[in-house]
Design a protein around this motif. Structure first.
Motif, mmCIF file in Angstrom:
data_model
loop_
_atom_site.group_PDB
_atom_site.id
_atom_site.type_symbol
_atom_site.label_atom_id
_atom_site.label_comp_id
_atom_site.label_asym_id
_atom_site.label_seq_id
_atom_site.Cartn_x
_atom_site.Cartn_y
_atom_site.Cartn_z
ATOM 1 N N ARG A 1 0.849 -1.191 0.000
ATOM 2 C CA ARG A 1 0.000 0.000 0.000
ATOM 3 C C ARG A 1 0.890 1.248 0.000
ATOM 4 N N ALA A 2 0.475 2.238 -0.778
ATOM 5 C CA ALA A 2 1.262 3.463 -0.901
ATOM 6 C C ALA A 2 1.329 4.223 0.410
ATOM 7 N N ARG A 3 2.431 4.959 0.553
ATOM 8 C CA ARG A 3 2.609 5.859 1.690
ATOM 9 C C ARG A 3 3.249 7.133 1.151
ATOM 10 N N PRO A 4 3.341 8.181 1.939
ATOM 11 C CA PRO A 4 3.881 9.444 1.422
ATOM 12 C C PRO A 4 5.257 9.323 0.762
ATOM 13 N N ALA A 5 6.079 8.389 1.229
ATOM 14 C CA ALA A 5 7.427 8.232 0.668
ATOM 15 C C ALA A 5 7.462 7.338 -0.576
ATOM 16 N N SER A 6 6.313 6.815 -0.993
ATOM 17 C CA SER A 6 6.272 5.989 -2.208
ATOM 18 C C SER A 6 6.635 6.829 -3.420
ATOM 19 N N GLN A 7 7.263 6.203 -4.370
ATOM 20 C CA GLN A 7 7.706 6.890 -5.580
ATOM 21 C C GLN A 7 6.570 6.966 -6.600
ATOM 22 N N VAL A 8 6.414 8.127 -7.196
ATOM 23 C CA VAL A 8 5.409 8.311 -8.251
ATOM 24 C C VAL A 8 5.696 7.358 -9.415
ATOM 25 N N CYS A 9 6.960 7.149 -9.727
ATOM 26 C CA CYS A 9 7.338 6.341 -10.888
ATOM 27 C C CYS A 9 6.836 4.903 -10.827
ATOM 28 N N THR A 10 6.495 4.411 -9.642
ATOM 29 C CA THR A 10 6.031 3.024 -9.544
ATOM 30 C C THR A 10 4.590 2.846 -10.025
ATOM 31 N N MET A 11 3.987 3.927 -10.525
ATOM 32 C CA MET A 11 2.660 3.798 -11.146
ATOM 33 C C MET A 11 2.770 3.301 -12.584
ATOM 34 N N TRP A 12 4.003 3.167 -13.090
ATOM 35 C CA TRP A 12 4.243 2.652 -14.432
ATOM 36 C C TRP A 12 5.179 1.461 -14.308
ATOM 37 N N PRO A 13 5.133 0.532 -15.251
ATOM 38 C CA PRO A 13 6.012 -0.650 -15.158
ATOM 39 C C PRO A 13 7.486 -0.262 -15.270
ATOM 40 N N ALA A 14 8.299 -0.781 -14.382
ATOM 41 C CA ALA A 14 9.727 -0.449 -14.359
ATOM 42 C C ALA A 14 10.466 -1.057 -15.544
ATOM 43 N N ASP A 15 10.013 -2.205 -16.023
ATOM 44 C CA ASP A 15 10.706 -2.872 -17.117
ATOM 45 C C ASP A 15 10.316 -2.336 -18.499
ATOM 46 N N ASP A 16 9.251 -1.524 -18.557
ATOM 47 C CA ASP A 16 8.816 -0.954 -19.828
ATOM 48 C C ASP A 16 8.125 0.394 -19.594
ATOM 49 N N PRO A 17 8.892 1.386 -19.110
ATOM 50 C CA PRO A 17 8.269 2.691 -18.845
ATOM 51 C C PRO A 17 7.807 3.346 -20.140
ATOM 52 N N PRO A 18 6.786 4.184 -20.069
ATOM 53 C CA PRO A 18 6.284 4.817 -21.289
ATOM 54 C C PRO A 18 7.280 5.827 -21.849
ATOM 55 N N ASP A 19 7.257 5.987 -23.161
ATOM 56 C CA ASP A 19 8.095 7.003 -23.805
ATOM 57 C C ASP A 19 7.584 8.398 -23.483
ATOM 58 N N GLU A 20 6.259 8.518 -23.385
ATOM 59 C CA GLU A 20 5.617 9.775 -23.010
ATOM 60 C C GLU A 20 4.634 9.489 -21.887
ATOM 61 N N LEU A 21 4.605 10.356 -20.910
ATOM 62 C CA LEU A 21 3.733 10.160 -19.755
ATOM 63 C C LEU A 21 2.329 10.724 -19.960
ATOM 64 N N LEU A 22 2.194 11.699 -20.851
ATOM 65 C CA LEU A 22 0.939 12.439 -20.966
ATOM 66 C C LEU A 22 -0.276 11.592 -21.311
ATOM 67 N N ALA A 23 -0.123 10.574 -22.108
ATOM 68 C CA ALA A 23 -1.275 9.786 -22.540
ATOM 69 C C ALA A 23 -1.509 8.546 -21.676
ATOM 70 N N THR A 24 -0.942 8.532 -20.480
ATOM 71 C CA THR A 24 -1.086 7.352 -19.627
ATOM 72 C C THR A 24 -2.195 7.548 -18.602
ATOM 73 N N ASP A 25 -2.784 6.447 -18.178
ATOM 74 C CA ASP A 25 -3.883 6.508 -17.212
ATOM 75 C C ASP A 25 -3.493 7.179 -15.887
ATOM 76 N N PRO A 26 -2.326 6.847 -15.299
ATOM 77 C CA PRO A 26 -1.984 7.505 -14.033
ATOM 78 C C PRO A 26 -1.884 9.027 -14.159
ATOM 79 N N LEU A 27 -1.264 9.494 -15.235
ATOM 80 C CA LEU A 27 -1.121 10.941 -15.384
ATOM 81 C C LEU A 27 -2.462 11.598 -15.680
ATOM 82 N N GLU A 28 -3.305 10.940 -16.449
ATOM 83 C CA GLU A 28 -4.636 11.484 -16.691
ATOM 84 C C GLU A 28 -5.429 11.583 -15.387
ATOM 85 N N ALA A 29 -5.258 10.598 -14.516
ATOM 86 C CA ALA A 29 -5.933 10.643 -13.213
ATOM 87 C C ALA A 29 -5.428 11.822 -12.379
#
Length: 87
Positions: free
Chosen positions: A23-51
C-alpha cells in the motif's frame, strides 16, 4: 485543495495504478505507477497521469510530468499544490 488532501488522493491513484504490491505511503515513488521494465516514452497519454490531471482539473506538460515521475508522493503533492496556487 490543500496539500494533505492532494497527498491522500495521490495515494489512492498510486494504489490504483501501482505495480508494487504494498500500500502506498507518502514516501512511495510516483514512478512506480508505471512498469519499471517498460516505462512509457511519453507520460501524458497514460492513465496515471490522466488521473492526476483530473484530480487537479488542469493539464500539465510533458516536462512537468517527468519532474513528477521522479518525486515521492509527498513531494508531488507539494509540487502540485504550488502548481495550483500559481494557476
Amino acid at each position: 485543495m490543500n496539500k494533505q488532501e492532494l497527498l491522500n488522493e495521490l495515494i489512492k491513484i498510486h494504489d490504483r495504478y501501482s505495480f508494487v504490491r504494498y500500500r502506498a505511503r507518502p514516501a512511495s515513488q510516483v514512478c512506480t505507477m508505471w512498469p519499471a521494465d517498460d516505462p512509457p516514452d511519453e507520460l501524458l497519454a497514460t492513465d496515471p497521469l490522466e488521473a492526476i490531471c483530473d484530480l487537479i482539473d488542469m493539464d500539465i506538460d510533458e516536462d512537468y510530468a517527468v519532474e513528477l515521475y521522479d518525486m515521492t508522493l509527498e513531494e508531488a503533492a507539494d509540487s502540485l499544490h504550488d502548481f495550483l496556487m500559481k494557476g
